[in-house]
Design a protein around this motif. Structure first.
Motif, PDB file in Angstrom:
ATOM      1  N   ASP A   1       0.860  -1.182   0.000  1.00  0.00           N
ATOM      2  CA  ASP A   1       0.000   0.000   0.000  1.00  0.00           C
ATOM      3  C   ASP A   1       0.895   1.231   0.000  1.00  0.00           C
ATOM      4  N   PRO A   2       0.745   2.110  -1.003  1.00  0.00           N
ATOM      5  CA  PRO A   2       1.617   3.287  -1.070  1.00  0.00           C
ATOM      6  C   PRO A   2       1.445   4.226   0.130  1.00  0.00           C
ATOM      7  N   GLU A   3       0.299   4.151   0.811  1.00  0.00           N
ATOM      8  CA  GLU A   3       0.051   5.004   1.968  1.00  0.00           C
ATOM      9  C   GLU A   3       0.547   4.377   3.265  1.00  0.00           C
ATOM     10  N   ASP A   4       0.706   3.048   3.282  1.00  0.00           N
ATOM     11  CA  ASP A   4       1.162   2.336   4.474  1.00  0.00           C
ATOM     12  C   ASP A   4       1.852   1.061   4.012  1.00  0.00           C
ATOM     13  N   GLY A   5       3.175   1.104   3.952  1.00  0.00           N
ATOM     14  CA  GLY A   5       3.948  -0.024   3.430  1.00  0.00           C
ATOM     15  C   GLY A   5       3.742  -1.323   4.171  1.00  0.00           C
ATOM     16  N   ARG A   6       3.186  -1.271   5.385  1.00  0.00           N
ATOM     17  CA  ARG A   6       2.937  -2.514   6.130  1.00  0.00           C
ATOM     18  C   ARG A   6       1.716  -3.239   5.592  1.00  0.00           C
ATOM     19  N   ALA A   7       0.828  -2.509   4.945  1.00  0.00           N
ATOM     20  CA  ALA A   7      -0.417  -3.087   4.432  1.00  0.00           C
ATOM     21  C   ALA A   7      -0.260  -3.430   2.947  1.00  0.00           C
ATOM     22  N   GLN A   8      -1.192  -4.223   2.461  1.00  0.00           N
ATOM     23  CA  GLN A   8      -1.198  -4.599   1.048  1.00  0.00           C
ATOM     24  C   GLN A   8      -2.490  -4.135   0.392  1.00  0.00           C
ATOM     25  N   VAL A   9      -2.375  -3.804  -0.894  1.00  0.00           N
ATOM     26  CA  VAL A   9      -3.562  -3.514  -1.688  1.00  0.00           C
ATOM     27  C   VAL A   9      -3.687  -4.593  -2.750  1.00  0.00           C
ATOM     28  N   LEU A  10      -4.905  -4.807  -3.164  1.00  0.00           N
ATOM     29  CA  LEU A  10      -5.229  -5.852  -4.133  1.00  0.00           C
ATOM     30  C   LEU A  10      -5.775  -5.213  -5.389  1.00  0.00           C
ATOM     31  N   SER A  11      -5.407  -5.765  -6.514  1.00  0.00           N
ATOM     32  CA  SER A  11      -5.950  -5.311  -7.793  1.00  0.00           C
ATOM     33  C   SER A  11      -5.966  -6.500  -8.743  1.00  0.00           C
ATOM     34  N   PRO A  12      -6.849  -6.453  -9.737  1.00  0.00           N
ATOM     35  CA  PRO A  12      -6.876  -7.552 -10.705  1.00  0.00           C
ATOM     36  C   PRO A  12      -5.545  -7.616 -11.453  1.00  0.00           C
ATOM     37  N   SER A  13      -5.082  -8.821 -11.708  1.00  0.00           N
ATOM     38  CA  SER A  13      -3.904  -8.998 -12.564  1.00  0.00           C
ATOM     39  C   SER A  13      -4.322  -8.717 -14.003  1.00  0.00           C
ATOM     40  N   ALA A  14      -3.373  -8.614 -14.879  1.00  0.00           N
ATOM     41  CA  ALA A  14      -3.703  -8.418 -16.299  1.00  0.00           C
ATOM     42  C   ALA A  14      -4.590  -9.560 -16.792  1.00  0.00           C
ATOM     43  N   GLU A  15      -4.265 -10.780 -16.369  1.00  0.00           N
ATOM     44  CA  GLU A  15      -5.073 -11.945 -16.763  1.00  0.00           C
ATOM     45  C   GLU A  15      -6.475 -11.866 -16.163  1.00  0.00           C
ATOM     46  N   GLY A  16      -6.570 -11.473 -14.901  1.00  0.00           N
ATOM     47  CA  GLY A  16      -7.875 -11.343 -14.247  1.00  0.00           C
ATOM     48  C   GLY A  16      -8.736 -10.297 -14.925  1.00  0.00           C
ATOM     49  N   SER A  17      -8.136  -9.154 -15.258  1.00  0.00           N
ATOM     50  CA  SER A  17      -8.883  -8.089 -15.951  1.00  0.00           C
ATOM     51  C   SER A  17      -9.357  -8.550 -17.318  1.00  0.00           C
ATOM     52  N   ALA A  18      -8.488  -9.244 -18.051  1.00  0.00           N
ATOM     53  CA  ALA A  18      -8.850  -9.706 -19.393  1.00  0.00           C
ATOM     54  C   ALA A  18     -10.003 -10.713 -19.340  1.00  0.00           C
ATOM     55  N   ARG A  19      -9.894 -11.669 -18.418  1.00  0.00           N
ATOM     56  CA  ARG A  19     -10.968 -12.671 -18.294  1.00  0.00           C
ATOM     57  C   ARG A  19     -12.278 -12.023 -17.863  1.00  0.00           C
ATOM     58  N   LEU A  20     -12.199 -11.116 -16.893  1.00  0.00           N
ATOM     59  CA  LEU A  20     -13.396 -10.438 -16.412  1.00  0.00           C
ATOM     60  C   LEU A  20     -14.032  -9.604 -17.521  1.00  0.00           C
ATOM     61  N   SER A  21     -13.220  -8.926 -18.309  1.00  0.00           N
ATOM     62  CA  SER A  21     -13.735  -8.109 -19.412  1.00  0.00           C
ATOM     63  C   SER A  21     -14.502  -8.965 -20.422  1.00  0.00           C
ATOM     64  N   ARG A  22     -13.968 -10.129 -20.752  1.00  0.00           N
ATOM     65  CA  ARG A  22     -14.655 -11.025 -21.702  1.00  0.00           C
ATOM     66  C   ARG A  22     -16.005 -11.474 -21.148  1.00  0.00           C
ATOM     67  N   ILE A  23     -16.025 -11.828 -19.879  1.00  0.00           N
ATOM     68  CA  ILE A  23     -17.265 -12.303 -19.266  1.00  0.00           C
ATOM     69  C   ILE A  23     -18.286 -11.179 -19.164  1.00  0.00           C
ATOM     70  N   ARG A  24     -17.825  -9.991 -18.787  1.00  0.00           N
ATOM     71  CA  ARG A  24     -18.752  -8.864 -18.680  1.00  0.00           C
ATOM     72  C   ARG A  24     -19.325  -8.486 -20.044  1.00  0.00           C
ATOM     73  N   SER A  25     -18.536  -8.560 -21.076  1.00  0.00           N
ATOM     74  CA  SER A  25     -19.038  -8.265 -22.422  1.00  0.00           C
ATOM     75  C   SER A  25     -20.136  -9.245 -22.804  1.00  0.00           C
ATOM     76  N   ALA A  26     -19.901 -10.513 -22.520  1.00  0.00           N
ATOM     77  CA  ALA A  26     -20.909 -11.533 -22.820  1.00  0.00           C
ATOM     78  C   ALA A  26     -22.165 -11.315 -21.969  1.00  0.00           C
ATOM     79  N   ARG A  27     -21.973 -10.931 -20.723  1.00  0.00           N
ATOM     80  CA  ARG A  27     -23.116 -10.701 -19.837  1.00  0.00           C
ATOM     81  C   ARG A  27     -23.937  -9.497 -20.305  1.00  0.00           C
ATOM     82  N   ARG A  28     -23.244  -8.415 -20.723  1.00  0.00           N
ATOM     83  CA  ARG A  28     -23.961  -7.242 -21.241  1.00  0.00           C
ATOM     84  C   ARG A  28     -24.734  -7.598 -22.505  1.00  0.00           C
ATOM     85  N   ALA A  29     -24.132  -8.411 -23.357  1.00  0.00           N
ATOM     86  CA  ALA A  29     -24.821  -8.833 -24.580  1.00  0.00           C
ATOM     87  C   ALA A  29     -26.085  -9.620 -24.228  1.00  0.00           C
ATOM     88  N   ARG A  30     -26.001 -10.423 -23.180  1.00  0.00           N
ATOM     89  CA  ARG A  30     -27.172 -11.196 -22.744  1.00  0.00           C
ATOM     90  C   ARG A  30     -28.262 -10.248 -22.240  1.00  0.00           C
TER      91      ARG A  30
END
Length: 162
Positions: free
Chosen positions: A92-121
């Motif tokens: 965490d840039p505000e507190d180095g003792r803590a951690q922040v979580l974010s989607p990996s490039a792979e996670g973002s790509a997979r999620l984007s594909r699924i969301r596109s299909a869901r929106r189409a539905r």
């Protein structure tokens, strides 16, 4: 209450029934979408990854607060997402003792594909609806969610001093 239920009461009964059905379907859909993200992923982890995509990076404690889930549940889901390469941890840039979580490039790509299909539905399912009705539904659901958010925040406030 005596006699026939009021029209207002009947509307709330119908609302409860329809929201209950929507929630049951949503849980089933989330489980299916999670399996599409990765066959070993728990259904609730889909929502966690989507929240990280939309609002991240976040600390695990932020996820607990926003999702209203138990800390151990979030911890288990985060560990699974990290192990599967769908979420990254960083200091965490505000507190180095803590951690922040974010989607990996792979996670973002997979999620984007699924969301596109869901929106189409959704577009297919609501194709016969006027655009104004779709916008009204989205606005009303947003309004209902804000009420739920406020109630959730209220329930977490410490009681006033007496």
């Amino acid at each position: 209450m005596t006699g026939a239920p009021s029209e207002s009461h009947a509307a709330y009964v119908a609302l409860e029934r329809e929201i209950g059905l929507l929630l049951r379907r949503s849980r089933a859909i989330s489980a299916r979408l999670a399996r599409e993200l990765h066959p070993d992923l728990d259904g609730a982890a889909y929502g966690l990854l989507a929240l990280l995509e939309d609002a991240g990076p976040l600390r695990a404690s932020d996820l607990v607060a926003r999702l209203g889930l138990d800390k151990s549940t979030v911890s288990r889901q985060v560990a699974s997402l990290v192990d599967l390469g769908l979420v990254d941890r960083a200091a965490d840039p505000e507190d180095g003792r803590a951690q922040v979580l974010s989607p990996s490039a792979e996670g973002s790509a997979r999620l984007s594909r699924i969301r596109s299909a869901r929106r189409a539905r959704w577009e297919s399912d609501l194709a016969g609806w006027p655009a104004d009705d779709v916008a009204t539904l989205a606005a009303l659901l947003g309004r209902l969610n804000r009420i739920g958010d406020a109630r959730e925040a209220e329930s977490k406030e410490p009681p006033p001093d007496r």
